[in-house]
Design an enzyme around this catalytic site. Structure first.
Site, PDB file in Angstrom:
ATOM      1  CG  LEU A   1      91.875  95.630  74.566  1.00  0.00           C
ATOM      2  CD1 LEU A   1      91.451  97.112  73.685  1.00  0.00           C
ATOM      3  CD2 LEU A   1      90.562  94.855  74.393  1.00  0.00           C
ATOM      4  CB  ALA A   2      97.255  93.823  71.057  1.00  0.00           C
TER       5      ALA A   2
ATOM      6  CG  HIS B   1      97.838 102.000  79.335  1.00  0.00           C
ATOM      7  ND1 HIS B   1      97.462 103.094  80.192  1.00  0.00           N
ATOM      8  CD2 HIS B   1      97.972 103.083  78.324  1.00  0.00           C
ATOM      9  CE1 HIS B   1      97.343 104.314  79.964  1.00  0.00           C
ATOM     10  NE2 HIS B   1      97.649 104.315  78.557  1.00  0.00           N
TER      11      HIS B   1
ATOM     12  N   GLY C   1      87.575 107.255  74.863  1.00  0.00           N
ATOM     13  CA  GLY C   1      86.636 107.815  73.795  1.00  0.00           C
ATOM     14  C   GLY C   1      86.092 107.108  72.868  1.00  0.00           C
ATOM     15  N   GLY C   2      86.869 106.146  72.319  1.00  0.00           N
ATOM     16  CA  GLY C   2      86.256 105.293  71.475  1.00  0.00           C
ATOM     17  C   GLY C   2      86.953 104.337  70.506  1.00  0.00           C
TER      18      GLY C   2
ATOM     19  CG  HIS D   1      95.691 113.289  74.012  1.00  0.00           C
ATOM     20  ND1 HIS D   1      94.696 114.127  74.362  1.00  0.00           N
ATOM     21  CD2 HIS D   1      94.918 112.266  73.341  1.00  0.00           C
ATOM     22  CE1 HIS D   1      93.451 113.703  74.104  1.00  0.00           C
ATOM     23  NE2 HIS D   1      93.400 112.431  73.519  1.00  0.00           N
TER      24      HIS D   1
ATOM     25  NE  ARG E   1      90.481 118.048  71.764  1.00  0.00           N
ATOM     26  CZ  ARG E   1      91.475 117.138  70.797  1.00  0.00           C
ATOM     27  NH1 ARG E   1      91.655 117.605  69.795  1.00  0.00           N
ATOM     28  NH2 ARG E   1      91.916 116.000  71.383  1.00  0.00           N
TER      29      ARG E   1
ATOM     30  CD  GLU F   1     101.128 102.702  72.825  1.00  0.00           C
ATOM     31  OE1 GLU F   1     100.072 102.373  73.627  1.00  0.00           O
ATOM     32  OE2 GLU F   1     101.707 103.696  72.980  1.00  0.00           O
TER      33      GLU F   1
ATOM     34  CB  SER G   1      95.340 103.402  69.943  1.00  0.00           C
ATOM     35  OG  SER G   1      94.134 103.834  70.883  1.00  0.00           O
ATOM     36  CB  VAL G   2      90.907 100.756  71.408  1.00  0.00           C
ATOM     37  CG1 VAL G   2      91.247 100.678  72.768  1.00  0.00           C
ATOM     38  CG2 VAL G   2      90.048 101.883  70.934  1.00  0.00           C
TER      39      VAL G   2
END
Lengths: 660, 242, 249
Positions: free
Chosen positions: A15-16, A43, A49-50, A257, A273, A394, A410-411
């Site tokens: 992505l980056a 990766h 999750g988001g 994690h 969670r 990252e 992170s994303v």
């Protein structure tokens, strides 16, 4: 040697990297992306999750804004982050998400009317407003004050990466797949591209570029138990380190994690969670409220992981066939919710564990997950030491995460950094600095050096096996540089890694197959990974305090007085076995949010004398504004940051209820 | 940039399916009419007269049967030509396909291959059958047909035809549904399994029905072998006669 | 509580791998058998790495996420295309035959160039949102609204991981190298569904309205049956076929 010339070379197709490439290309610079694998297999796709962005659309997010996102992130980082950069980040995140929404990411949306949710183990009903219907919704994540993680079921990273890759294809950006950068070409102060190995044919070639951007992700594979993809071996950071000039920041800051499945180490999202899932011990007891009465399962990852290991050490772990673990219980969320919003989790449980999380408990234990550290850059994403070298995502230590990253940041960082760094690369190329005069001799010299290194590995007859040494390195890191760290164990790790580094010089290859030769790849990557591992272990040994994910059992307190500093590691000489460490102080007197308690975790820390002074200064700066001043004015009075952003990203973000 | 594609592809695809569907409906109806022999010679006689237009025109016109035969033949030809587009067109394609079938274990691909083979067989069997229908339309009746089946040894052709045409038709109908209206939603898998079960049931039904009729014609033909060539005279007044 | 089935007796696995290194002129395609002891929860990812590390370091294969998410490790496993990383050996017989995915350029042994094929498909079908002035979209304002249900339906099709199993399973793709396959047709359906994409059915017809597109599909359903993500490919292709006939004919 074949030489390919381009304006911008982006190493890494996640992505980056792709967002930075799009940014540079839009400004008219020829851009080539190098990727170890097809770009859509990066990766980034594994982010489930988001993505954090303070849109504030759904009920759980109402009232959210950049200020709260900023404070959450800084607290999450245990004050290790660069607060100016965090401001740039939280300000740009809503723009990033809206850009992706326009480009095609099918973000989950707010549905008006009543919904059943699970909070603190109980079912509750909430009602979403008509006004928010159809806007991007978000879910709860750890360490955040609001529901801020925008998501696409639990395939958020996948959807983002595909949209991003498709936009890169639309922009006509070539991705040279199965290409691995082995070394950066530089003249001591200016980076001019990279020596690259074709992973299909094994041939070396050179890419000469006015600006080089590393976006190769983390280095989680220096650990044995990691949620990371097998390609996350940190080669981007390693080749920057091997210049001997560029520095790596905070390499000891490694995130674990809480919920990786046992034994495969595959991630199940924090969204489990966030959506109401619980952590249980062998007795079926929900133990997190005992340790963290405020945030419980949703404290930051470093805290939850530590509490889990603490609980296992206290004898409450489940004795499984693969060692001890704890349970993640999402049964209470119900079949419909799991099959809609956690379908990837369900699939992973089905294929790797043979269980159905609708009915069964998921065996989990913390595993290495994220590298907060990386190539140190300034706020524009450029290495302060090596001009023309940029880093994003990252692989960079741009430093919004400090010593612990919040889930969903992170994303968000990848895309935001891609937007900002892409622009600053373009600025650099447009400026006189961006002019590049590079001699073929220099390129040939670097090419020759790499060729010799590869030949050296191929002709070694010391009898060592690359695969075996890699395993030893990974065991050392997981065993000695894990969640709980101790001076003795770290010293042992440093010694072992030094020894492994010597042994790695004596690798013998059993195969000389033409083409990529996977054994050769493992061998040369190992030599580089050992350096990253050493930066991590040695940095951890030197840092005699506990901060965020870096926890020293022998120094359990955060020590702002001595350690409110960023570790900078450089590699002094090719034959060296230890990095040189340097430290960069974080100036409390410029902080918008001076150090304090995070709101979860240990309250005890050693304060810096500047903290009180800064607090007074802040009160004094805010007092004349009175209560009527809006949040923008107040923020501006404490720590102006807009000027650091590219002009087109400076405008305010509109939210529901704001006048447009 | 958009290149313009002709409408031909769409039309051919649709036409292939439609011609197939019509042929299936035809063959299924054909089976019911043909198996009227199971109800007795009179019933079959009435059906054959009906198709010669006797109920409508007062007397039989066998040419009507010829015309129908020609129409069916044309439909078969259209269907065959369109289907041929999808057959392996070169030895290379044939090799690739064969290797694919050898490597991949997959039921529906096998079903399709069965259709290719049966289709190829029908390419010869159908014209053989239709040739007699078109050239000797008057020779359809309880005795005439039975004599052809038995005394002229046509039962071999008919047995082969029965098997191939129904296998081809039943698989074809299942594949037609999947091609145009494949089930969707959470129940998709179950619906498809039901469709497939339906396909096997239909196939079994028509094979049984066809075999029973063929055996009946063979029995009649055997019993009538001594006076082969003689036409059937109904005992009572023909059904539908004015 | 621990419901993971326990396997008592360790089996000895025979893994037969179709090997070939196109970069080595001396290499001829052949099956090579490796024997190894099965371990608990062993996946083909673990087994293949063990073979490479202890038996033959030249063995080529691709894994990235090893969690069934990235689509790198598609291969033919006992005659069925699938993702090796999430295939547990305990679900397979003792003799396991592995072959590279057909339909793609072979890089070596089990590694094939799906990336190149997929990029070609993306470029050809223009698998991105087509909207005028997309690069000038206002990202400071509230985002465009979308029905929650529609977003979920788009994601349902967006879940494709471009692993290539549908191409390997497709008889049409084997015979016609220019066939876009289920992966391509699914992309068309995904963007057709997306209101942000301004393309009309006529535009899509120009992309897939021929024998290399939707009308090439012979409904062999290998794609539907072997899609690791259980995408509703047959239904999507059927729907697209109807739309394209309505548009073209």
């Amino acid at each position: 040697m074949e030489i390919i010339y381009t304006d911008v070379l982006v190493i890494g197709g996640g992505l980056a990297g792709q967002r930075a490439a799009i940014g540079a290309k839009r400004r008219g610079h020829e851009t080539i992306v190098l990727s170890l694998v097809p770009a859509k297999r990066s990766h980034s796709a594994a982010a489930q999750g988001g993505m954090q962005a303070s849109l504030g659309n759904c009920l759980g997010a109402s009232g959210d804004n950049e200020d709260i996102h900023f404070a959450d992130t800084v607290r999450g980082s245990d004050w290790g982050a660069d607060q100016h950069v965090v401001r740039m980040f939280t300000h740009t995140a809503p723009k990033a998400i809206r850009e992706l929404a326009a480009w095609g990411v099918p973000w989950n949306r707010v549905q008006r009317g009543e919904h059943e949710i699970t909070v603190d183990g109980q079912k509750r009903t909430i009602a979403e407003s008509d006004a928010a219907h159809g806007l991007i919704t978000s879910r709860n994540f750890g360490g955040t004050g609001k529901w801020r993680a925008c998501y696409v079921s639990d395939g958020t990273g996948h959807a983002m990466l595909y949209t991003m890759s498709n936009q890169a294809i639309a922009a006509g950006i070539p991705v040279h797949e199965r290409m691995e950068a082995l070394a950066l070409i530089h003249d001591g102060g200016r980076c001019c591209g990279a020596i690259v190995r074709n992973l299909q044919s094994g041939k070396l070639l050179a890419y000469v570029a006015r600006a080089t951007c590393i976006a190769t992700g983390g280095y989680g594979r220096i650990y044995r138990v990691s949620t990371n993809a097998v390609i996350n071996e940190g080669m981007g950071a390693a080749i920057a380190l091997e210049t001997g000039i560029a520095s790596l920041g905070n390499m000891e800051a490694i995130q674990f994690h809480p919920t990786a499945i046992v034994p495969a180490g595959i991630l199940v999202t924090e969204g489990c969670r966030g959506d109401g899932g619980l952590l249980l011990d062998a007795a079926g007891h929900r133990f997190m409220p005992d340790y963290e009465p405020q945030k419980m399962e949703l404290a930051s990852r470093d805290v939850v992981s530590r509490r889990m290991e603490e609980h296992i050490a206290a004898g409450h772990g489940v004795q499984g066939r693969f060692g001890e673990h704890l349970w993640l219980d999402i049964r209470l969320l119900g079949k419909a919710h799991i099959e809609r919003n956690l379908r990837e989790v369900k699939e992973i449980c089905h294929y790797f564990l043979g269980i159905d999380p609708v009915r069964d408990l998921i065996p989990v234990r913390p595993a290495q997950h994220y590298s907060m550290g990386g190539i140190r850059t300034d706020h524009r994403g450029q290495s302060p030491q090596l001009r023309g070298l940029f880093a994003a995502g990252e692989s960079a230590c741009w430093d919004i995460h400090g010593f612990n990253r919040l889930g969903g940041n992170s994303v968000a960082e990848t895309v935001v950094a891609g937007m900002i760094v892409g622009d600053s690369i373009a600025d650099f190329c447009d400026s006189p600095e961006g002019e590049l005069q590079v001699s073929t001799a220099l390129v040939e010299e670097f090419g020759q050096r790499e060729r010799q290194r590869l030949a050296g590995i191929g002709s070694g007859n010391g009898g060592e096996s690359a695969f075996e040494l890699t395993r030893l390195m990974q065991d050392t890191m997981t065993g000695n540089v894990g969640i709980f760290r101790h001076g003795d164990r770290l010293r042992e790790a440093v010694d072992t890694l030094q020894e492994l580094q010597c042994r790695a010089a004596n690798i013998t290859l059993r195969s000389s197959a033409p083409g990529a030769n996977p054994e050769l790849v493992a061998a040369y990557r190992l030599q580089r990974m050992l350096k990253l591992a050493q930066c991590t272990a040695y940095g951890a040994l030197q840092r005699t305090e506990s901060r965020g994910a870096h926890y020293r059992a022998d120094y359990p307190r955060r020590n702002d007085g001595e350690w409110l500093r960023r570790t900078l590691a450089t590699w002094p000489a090719p034959e060296a076995t230890l990095p040189s460490l340097d430290y960069e102080a974080l100036d409390i007197m410029t902080m918008e949010l001076p150090p304090g308690w995070r709101g979860y975790g240990d309250k005890d820390h050693i304060a810096h004398p500047d903290t009180e002074r800064r607090k007074h200064q802040i009160s004094a700066a805010l007092a004349p504004l009175g209560d009527s001043a809006d949040r923008y004015t107040r923020q501006q009075a404490l720590m102006p940051f807009e000027h650091l952003l590219p002009p087109h990203l400076r405008r305010r973000n509109q939210r529901l209820g704001d006048e447009s | 940039m958009p290149k313009t594609l002709s409408a031909l592809s769409a039309r051919m695809d649709l036409l292939q399916s439609l011609s197939g569907l019509l042929l299936v409906l035809f063959i299924w109806a054909h089976m019911f009419f043909e198996s009227s022999i199971l109800l007795g010679e009179d019933a079959m006689y009435a059906v054959s007269r009906m198709f010669e237009g006797e109920p409508l025109f007062g007397k039989p016109y066998p040419l009507l049967v010829s015309a129908a035969g020609i129409a069916v033949f044309l439909l078969v030809a259209v269907h065959a030509v369109l289907a041929l587009r999808k057959f392996p067109g070169s030895s290379r394609q044939y090799q690739l396909l064969n290797r694919h079938l050898g490597v991949i274990r997959h039921e529906d691909t096998t079903l399709w291959y069965v259709q290719v083979i049966t289709g190829f067989c029908l390419f010869f069997l159908i014209p053989a059958h239709l040739y007699t229908v078109i050239t000797q339309p008057e020779n359809i009746g309880p005795y005439a047909s039975a004599d052809r089946v038995w005394s002229e040894r046509f039962w071999i052709v008919y047995a082969l035809l029965l098997l191939t045409v129904h296998v081809h038709a039943a698989i074809g109908v299942y594949r037609l549904v999947m091609k145009w209206y494949a089930p969707t939603g959470v129940q998709a898998g179950r619906t498809r399994a039901r469709l497939k079960r339906g396909m096997w049931c239909i196939l079994a039904f028509f094979i049984l029905l066809g075999t029973a009729s063929l055996l009946t014609y063979m029995r009649i033909g055997y019993q009538h072998a001594d006076s082969a060539g003689e036409r059937y005279r109904p005992a009572s007044a023909p059904v539908g006669a004015r | 509580m621990n419901r993971i089935p326990v396997q008592e007796v360790r089996r000895s696995l025979q893994i037969r791998i179709l090997r070939h290194n196109p970069h080595d002129p001396a290499s001829k395609p052949c099956l090579q058998t490796f024997e190894l002891e099965e371990a608990e929860s062993m996946t083909l990812f673990i087994a293949l790495n063990e073979i490479r590390q202890t038996m033959d370091p030249s063995l080529q294969f691709d894994f990235v996420c090893r969690a069934g998410i990235c689509g790198s490790c598609g291969m033919i496993i006992n005659g069925r295309p699938g993702l090796a990383c999430r295939t547990l050996t305990r679900n397979l017989p003792e003799c396991i035959t592995l072959a590279p995915l057909p339909g793609f350029e072979l890089i070596g042994d089990l590694s094939v160039n799906t990336g190149k094929w997929m990029r070609g498909m993306s470029e050809r079908l223009e698998t991105w949102v087509h909207q005028r002035d997309l690069d000038r979209a206002d990202i400071d304002q509230l985002e465009e609204r979308m029905e929650p249900d529609l977003a979920e339906r788009i994601y349902e099709l967006e879940r494709c991981i471009e692993c290539g199993c549908c191409i390997a399973a497709c008889g049409t793709a084997r015979m016609r190298e220019d066939f876009v396959g289920a992966v391509g047709l699914n992309q068309i359906m995904r963007f057709r569904l997306d209101p942000r994409d301004e393309r009309s059915d006529a535009d899509f017809y120009a992309l897939v309205g021929d024998e290399s597109g939707v009308f090439g599909c012979m409904t062999l359903l290998g794609c539907e049956d072997y899609c690791p993500k259980d995408l509703p490919l047959a239904a999507q292709i059927a729907f697209l076929r109807r739309r394209m006939v309505a548009t073209g004919a």
